[in-house]
Design an enzyme around this catalytic site. Structure first.
Site, mmCIF file in Angstrom:
data_model
loop_
_atom_site.group_PDB
_atom_site.id
_atom_site.type_symbol
_atom_site.label_atom_id
_atom_site.label_comp_id
_atom_site.label_asym_id
_atom_site.label_seq_id
_atom_site.Cartn_x
_atom_site.Cartn_y
_atom_site.Cartn_z
ATOM 1 N N SER A 246 4.701 7.718 -3.951
ATOM 2 C CA SER A 246 3.946 8.793 -3.317
ATOM 3 C C SER A 246 4.864 9.992 -3.116
ATOM 4 O O SER A 246 6.045 9.962 -3.487
ATOM 5 C CB SER A 246 3.392 8.333 -1.967
ATOM 6 N N LYS A 247 4.314 11.040 -2.507
ATOM 7 C CA LYS A 247 5.097 12.263 -2.303
ATOM 8 C C LYS A 247 6.348 12.018 -1.472
ATOM 9 O O LYS A 247 7.369 12.664 -1.667
ATOM 10 C CB LYS A 247 4.224 13.323 -1.627
ATOM 11 N N ARG A 248 6.257 11.064 -0.551
ATOM 12 C CA ARG A 248 7.439 10.842 0.302
ATOM 13 C C ARG A 248 8.596 10.222 -0.474
ATOM 14 O O ARG A 248 9.727 10.227 -0.013
ATOM 15 C CB ARG A 248 7.071 9.968 1.505
ATOM 16 N N GLY A 250 9.347 11.445 -3.332
ATOM 17 C CA GLY A 250 9.727 12.515 -4.251
ATOM 18 C C GLY A 250 8.842 12.567 -5.474
ATOM 19 O O GLY A 250 9.142 13.268 -6.437
#
Length: 459
Positions: A246-248, A250
């Site tokens: 996910s975005k967390r 990167g």
């Protein structure tokens, strides 16, 4: 039949790492088998689909070099297929299923279905549509009527997945699901099946979150009297914490990697190895991937995204890319690229270094480097180094380096003790391309001006 594969993203967001890998594996197989690779935009989620997402997908595919071979002829020869441009096709196939008794119209209201779901929840059982409208034979045009596919009541569907092996689903676990909304827009399973039939797709390779859809789709292929394609379901890509990427972690748009200075070949190389192996080899050109890719060595377990490995691969690709090509990508001249090529992890490091070192103004100083290297103790050395550069610049980088070594020996110092203050004065940091080649490219006037500014700083 020749190989025909497709990548079918939904334009509700950017092209991400997982989608790009799915597209890549399909593309590699099509190229290796001299088949056809189709891009199909599944844009039936009208509320969430956006033009910006469509453009991000197209731009990401083009940047990666994953060209597609067919289009509908709408919007130019290289436009992909769009499901919203094909609604009449889904209606025609739905009518064919109704005529065969394989589907039926249903006008159960949302309120009725919500009540049934609530009853199931109260009784702690899973909800399954009870087939209320199966035998009503509602006519076309019935207000609010959807089309449902009639699932078999008994038996099971088994298919052999190229990645996961045999998978069996009991039909009693399935319900008569909606395949066409009242507005004529298909739901995912039906839209995908109809398109795969119309486009003569021979193999469906996609993420393993679609495994649950496959038995439903196989029954639809069979009901439409179409050969069932081969399936390959690719495991998810996880972050270092083994959670879905996910975005967390990167995980960002493929285009963000372009903007961050990655070469498309390096990202393609990394994605290929994130789920497929060929012995211990790590670095593959596009052509090598096309020649060597196979489904036997696609792993059945989730791959873990490793940013450090991607950086390493990008560095290897930069080293192997002709400096003239890198110059075109970064705006730096080939002579400067040559100084950075062995150490740069991404193209932005070359771009930033060129802007920093070659700018007419003074560099941005690293304050820690200044505190350590530009001191009262190093000031006399910096003045002597300035005199050496002033006198030897015209003889070239090697002559300047030789003169620096001679001066360092005379002062009983290692070369670094003399060179590092100069490096900070000239580049603003203790880490830079080879110092003397950098000075030669920077020019005598700018080099001396920067050293003079550093001398002023020490005062």
């Amino acid at each position: 039949m020749s190989v025909r594969v497709r990548f079918a993203p939904s334009p509700t967001g950017y092209l991400h790492i997982g989608g790009a890998r799915t597209a890549l594996f399909n593309w590699l197989w099509a190229r290796q088998q001299k088949g056809v690779f189709i891009l199909r935009i599944e844009d039936t989620d009208r509320e969430r689909s956006t033009e910006a997402s469509v453009q991000a997908i197209l731009d990401g595919m083009k940047w990666l070099g994953l060209s597609w071979d067919e289009g509908p002829g709408v919007g130019g020869p290289h436009a992909p297929y769009f499901q919203t441009q094909r609604l009449a096709t889904y209606d025609r196939h739905a009518e064919a299923l109704i005529a065969k008794g394989k589907a039926y119209r249903c006008n159960c209201t949302k309120e009725e279905l919500d009540r049934l779901r609530a009853e199931a929840a109260k009784e702690k059982r899973g909800f399954k549509y009870p087939g209320t409208c199966r035998n009503k034979n509602l006519p076309k045009g019935t207000p609010g009527a959807v089309v449902r596919f009639r699932m078999p009541d008994e038996g099971a569907t088994t298919f052999k997945d190229l990645v996961k092996g045999d998978i069996t689903t009991q039909h009693k676990e399935l319900q008569d699901e909606v395949i066409l909304r009242a507005d004529g827009v298909p739901l995912y399973n039906f839209g995908a099946v109809v398109d795969d039939i119309e486009m003569q797709i021979t193999m469906v390779a996609r993420g393993d979150d679609h495994v649950v859809n496959t038995p439903r789709q196989i029954l639809m292929y069979q009901a439409l009297d179409y050969p069932v394609p081969v399936f390959a379901h690719l495991p998810m890509i996880l972050g270092a914490d083994k959670q879905r990427l996910s975005k967390r972690h990167g995980a960002v748009s493929v285009l963000q990697y372009r903007d961050d200075g990655y070469l498309p070949g390096a990202l393609v190389n990394y994605l290929a190895r994130l789920g497929w192996s060929h012995g211990d080899e790590e670095i593959f050109s596009f052509q090598e991937l096309i020649e060597k890719f196979d489904w036997e060595h696609v792993g059945a377990t989730a791959g873990v995204f490793n940013p450090q490995k991607l950086d390493w691969l990008n560095q290897q690709w930069i080293k192997r890319t002709p400096r003239e090509e890198l110059a075109g990508l970064t705006g730096a001249p080939p002579e400067f690229v040559a100084l950075m090529q062995e150490r740069a992890k991404n193209l932005n490091e070359i771009r930033d270094a060129w802007r920093t070192y070659m700018a007419p103004e003074l560099p941005a100083y690293d304050e820690k480097a200044v505190a350590k290297q530009l001191t009262a103790e190093t000031r006399p050395l910096l003045q002597e180094a300035r005199s050496v550069i002033d006198g030897k610049f015209g003889e070239g980088a090697q002559a300047m380096e030789h003169a620096f070594r001679t001066l360092a020996e005379q002062r009983g110092l290692g070369l670094g003790k003399l060179a590092q203050p100069v490096r900070v004065a000239v580049t603003g940091t203790t880490v830079s391309p080879p110092l003397f080649e950098t000075i030669a490219l920077l020019g005598k006037e700018r080099t001396l001006r920067r050293i003079d500014a550093a001398l002023e700083k020490i005062r």
